[in-house]
Write a protein that holds these residues in place. Structure first.
Motif, PDB file in Angstrom:
ATOM      1  N   ALA A   1       7.085  14.706   3.613  1.00 16.48           N
ATOM      2  CA  ALA A   1       6.034  13.723   3.888  1.00 16.48           C
ATOM      3  C   ALA A   1       5.052  13.652   2.725  1.00 16.48           C
ATOM      4  O   ALA A   1       4.635  12.572   2.296  1.00 16.48           O
ATOM      5  N   VAL A   2       4.684  14.821   2.193  1.00 21.04           N
ATOM      6  CA  VAL A   2       3.746  14.856   1.069  1.00 21.04           C
ATOM      7  C   VAL A   2       4.388  14.282  -0.186  1.00 21.04           C
ATOM      8  O   VAL A   2       3.804  13.425  -0.865  1.00 21.04           O
ATOM      9  N   SER A   3       5.588  14.740  -0.525  1.00 18.27           N
ATOM     10  CA  SER A   3       6.228  14.259  -1.753  1.00 18.27           C
ATOM     11  C   SER A   3       6.496  12.753  -1.687  1.00 18.27           C
ATOM     12  O   SER A   3       6.370  12.048  -2.693  1.00 18.27           O
ATOM     13  N   ALA A   4       6.838  12.249  -0.508  1.00 18.77           N
ATOM     14  CA  ALA A   4       7.069  10.811  -0.359  1.00 18.77           C
ATOM     15  C   ALA A   4       5.772  10.037  -0.555  1.00 18.77           C
ATOM     16  O   ALA A   4       5.768   8.968  -1.193  1.00 18.77           O
ATOM     17  N   GLY A   5       4.685  10.546  -0.017  1.00 22.16           N
ATOM     18  CA  GLY A   5       3.397   9.888  -0.211  1.00 22.16           C
ATOM     19  C   GLY A   5       2.988   9.871  -1.672  1.00 22.16           C
ATOM     20  O   GLY A   5       2.469   8.862  -2.178  1.00 22.16           O
ATOM     21  N   GLU A   6       3.233  10.971  -2.364  1.00 24.37           N
ATOM     22  CA  GLU A   6       2.896  11.031  -3.785  1.00 24.37           C
ATOM     23  C   GLU A   6       3.771  10.088  -4.602  1.00 24.37           C
ATOM     24  O   GLU A   6       3.297   9.424  -5.526  1.00 24.37           O
ATOM     25  N   ARG A   7       5.050  10.015  -4.258  1.00 24.65           N
ATOM     26  CA  ARG A   7       5.949   9.099  -4.957  1.00 24.65           C
ATOM     27  C   ARG A   7       5.532   7.655  -4.745  1.00 24.65           C
ATOM     28  O   ARG A   7       5.470   6.852  -5.682  1.00 24.65           O
ATOM     29  N   ALA A   8       5.203   7.280  -3.495  1.00 18.99           N
ATOM     30  CA  ALA A   8       4.812   5.903  -3.203  1.00 18.99           C
ATOM     31  C   ALA A   8       3.502   5.548  -3.890  1.00 18.99           C
ATOM     32  O   ALA A   8       3.335   4.426  -4.397  1.00 18.99           O
ATOM     33  N   ALA A   9       2.548   6.474  -3.917  1.00 14.94           N
ATOM     34  CA  ALA A   9       1.271   6.219  -4.583  1.00 14.94           C
ATOM     35  C   ALA A   9       1.467   5.986  -6.081  1.00 14.94           C
ATOM     36  O   ALA A   9       0.860   5.078  -6.672  1.00 14.94           O
ATOM     37  N   LYS A  10       2.320   6.793  -6.684  1.00 18.70           N
ATOM     38  CA  LYS A  10       2.594   6.617  -8.116  1.00 18.70           C
ATOM     39  C   LYS A  10       3.290   5.286  -8.381  1.00 18.70           C
ATOM     40  O   LYS A  10       2.965   4.569  -9.339  1.00 18.70           O
ATOM     41  N   GLU A  11       4.218   4.946  -7.504  1.00 13.95           N
ATOM     42  CA  GLU A  11       4.973   3.697  -7.612  1.00 13.95           C
ATOM     43  C   GLU A  11       4.018   2.504  -7.628  1.00 13.95           C
ATOM     44  O   GLU A  11       4.135   1.596  -8.466  1.00 13.95           O
ATOM     45  N   VAL A  12       3.065   2.520  -6.712  1.00 14.47           N
ATOM     46  CA  VAL A  12       2.147   1.381  -6.567  1.00 14.47           C
ATOM     47  C   VAL A  12       1.052   1.400  -7.634  1.00 14.47           C
ATOM     48  O   VAL A  12       0.715   0.355  -8.192  1.00 14.47           O
ATOM     49  N   SER A  13       0.501   2.564  -7.924  1.00 11.04           N
ATOM     50  CA  SER A  13      -0.577   2.625  -8.910  1.00 11.04           C
ATOM     51  C   SER A  13      -0.095   2.169 -10.283  1.00 11.04           C
ATOM     52  O   SER A  13      -0.850   1.520 -11.035  1.00 11.04           O
ATOM     53  N   GLN A  14       1.144   2.449 -10.620  1.00  9.92           N
ATOM     54  CA  GLN A  14       1.692   1.999 -11.897  1.00  9.92           C
ATOM     55  C   GLN A  14       1.826   0.478 -11.940  1.00  9.92           C
ATOM     56  O   GLN A  14       1.590  -0.153 -12.968  1.00  9.92           O
ATOM     57  N   LEU A  15       2.179  -0.128 -10.801  1.00  7.53           N
ATOM     58  CA  LEU A  15       2.292  -1.589 -10.741  1.00  7.53           C
ATOM     59  C   LEU A  15       0.925  -2.264 -10.798  1.00  7.53           C
ATOM     60  O   LEU A  15       0.790  -3.354 -11.362  1.00  7.53           O
TER      61      LEU A  15
END
Length: 496
Positions: free
Chosen positions: A481-495
């Motif tokens: 749950a934590v790693s998925a949240g971190e991955r999604a946040a990075k995905e969106v912040s980069q965009l």
């Protein structure tokens, strides 16, 4: 760790988000108010909306804020945060966990978050003799290996070896690319055990262990999913052990405290009691409609199990693979039932509080007492779908909480003596009737992985996905749950 740590933080775990709601209350969006009590949804805007205030959604929001994303809003259907973690009141400021609770070595992301939030962990109590009861034969043992018969022990060893060898060929990030993926995904874990077990005892014990892990009978779980879990979660022994394994530690104050602490720090960015009903994408952004807020934003991150996301109407419609995944997704369902005592009396009798049995009311029992041992708590898992041959519940017990408690206490008395049948109280978390969550544990039916592949986490335009089901390592655990949240946040912040 102080002796009082659990009592002090237990209080926070029941009230912390409400007490910290100055920002929320000031905005007229205090947690705990039901949608029916609200006026028309307010209209606002944000850079990113996160749907779901469980560990994954709140981690996503936390990382987005830390990355400097201008405005982030979290919408949660329930009147509490925490998702599939929930602290239950055991009395006197002590809690017992109603959902996910354990962390252990290898779960680096959730352990790092726990440390970042200033929380503490404590070891699961394992000192003393454990109990193994099957076919009326009650035995005690110490260590991690139950007293199996020689034939069963040999069969367990060959099954474990073969399973872990096959699991090593399953890519963690893309299990559908395994060489035998279609063959393994077309059958169930239970069917494989039926065909490859020599000893009924070894098969029974593996069935019990993985039924608890997946909250589902292995005969309903994809064999490929089971192999993926074994390979990406540290192996069978690691998954099942409280000594150096995935069940090694718990969080002081309860696992829900992870979400509550993040929500406190996010303040009025979190709106509870506001189920999202519609997400509409356009060329300029996304409109998110919920019970208490209508938000125009640039990106959306849905941090929910696919089955839960099926409640939302998406415009335009989702791609076929994602739409079918949501409709066919099924999470395992099991309740957690705890008996509460004035003290952990079994410890003074030399018992660890752990038991593995074929008793339908107490198949797997653990000591879930607070770190200071101020009261005693024995916990079991109630498999509402039935746990394989000989472990199924009758309809009467499934439909009657009182009958479940009676069966549990009868089992505890058989294990720990008549005193175990006289708790000061019992608490149960009923995940079968949870209004906003379709079951507590991530599992997959045959065909799901190979048919829908990466649809669980592949973005759809401006919509991104989080949740433990989108994790690569430890899927179904709090760590994913934590790693998925971190991955999604990075995905969106980069965009952005």
């Amino acid at each position: 760790m102080s002796e009082n740590g659990n009592r002090e933080q237990g209080g926070v775990s029941r009230r912390g988000v409400l007490a910290a709601g100055g920002g929320l209350a000031a905005a007229g969006l205090a947690l705990g108010r039901t949608p029916a009590a609200q006026a028309a949804p307010m209209s606002t805007s944000a850079d990113v909306v996160v749907v779901g205030a469980g560990i994954s959604g709140l981690t996503t929001a936390r990382r987005l804020v830390q990355a400097g994303v201008g405005s982030v809003l979290v919408l949660e259907a329930n009147d509490r945060v925490g998702g599939r973690t929930e602290n239950l009141d055991a009395g006197n400021g002590v809690i017992t966990e109603g959902g996910g609770q354990w962390v252990g070595p290898g779960q680096d992301r959730v352990l790092a978050l726990i440390d970042e939030l200033g929380l503490e962990t404590f070891k699961t109590h394992v000192e003393g003799k454990s109990i193994y009861l099957r076919n009326g034969n009650r035995q005690t043992y110490e260590g991690t290996i139950p007293p199996l018969s020689p034939d069963a022990l040999a069969d367990w060893a060959q099954l474990q070896t073969r399973l872990e060898q096959m699991a090593s060929t399953v890519p963690a990030e893309a299990p559908w690319n395994a060489q035998n993926a279609f063959e393994w995904d077309s059958t169930t874990f239970g069917a494989w055990l039926d065909a490859n077990s020599v000893s009924a005892e070894a098969k029974w014990l593996l069935t019990l262990g993985f039924s608890v892990i997946f909250a589902e009978d292995p005969h309903n779980t994809s064999f490929l999913r089971a192999l993926h879990a074994i390979g990406s979660s540290g192996g069978i022994e690691h998954m099942m052990n409280a000594t150096g394994g995935a069940q090694e530690s718990r969080i002081v104050g309860g696992s829900q405290l992870i979400s509550q602490r993040m929500a406190e720090q996010l303040g009025n960015r979190v709106i509870a009691g506001s189920p999202v009903t519609e997400i509409s994408q356009g060329s300029q952004g996304v409109l998110v409609k919920s019970a208490r807020a209508q938000v125009q934003c640039k990106r959306v991150i849905v941090a929910m199990a696919p089955a839960d996301a099926e409640r939302i109407r998406f415009t335009p419609g989702l791609p076929g693979r994602r739409a079918m995944l949501q409709r066919k997704w099924h999470n395992g369902t099991e309740n957690k039932l705890a008996a509460i005592y004035d003290e952990p009396f079994w410890r003074s009798q030399g018992f660890s509080g752990q038991a593995m049995t074929d008793l339908p009311g107490a198949a797997y029992v653990v000591d879930n007492s607070p770190p200071d041992g101020s009261i005693g708590i024995l916990l079991t898992f109630i498999g509402t779908a039935g746990y394989g041959p000989g472990l199924k519940w009758s309809d009467a017990i499934l439909d009657d909480p009182g009958a479940r408690r009676a069966a549990f206490l009868d089992g505890l008395a058989a294990l720990f003596g008549p005193k175990a049948a006289q708790p000061t109280g019992c608490v149960e978390k009923d995940w079968l009737h949870e209004p906003w969550i379709e079951g507590g544990v991530s599992t997959r039916a045959p065909g799901t992985l190979t048919q829908y592949r990466n649809a669980a986490r592949e973005p759809v335009g401006r919509i991104h996905w989080a949740g433990t089901e989108t994790g690569i390592m430890y899927e179904g655990y709090m760590d994913a749950a934590v790693s998925a949240g971190e991955r999604a946040a990075k995905e969106v912040s980069q965009l952005l």
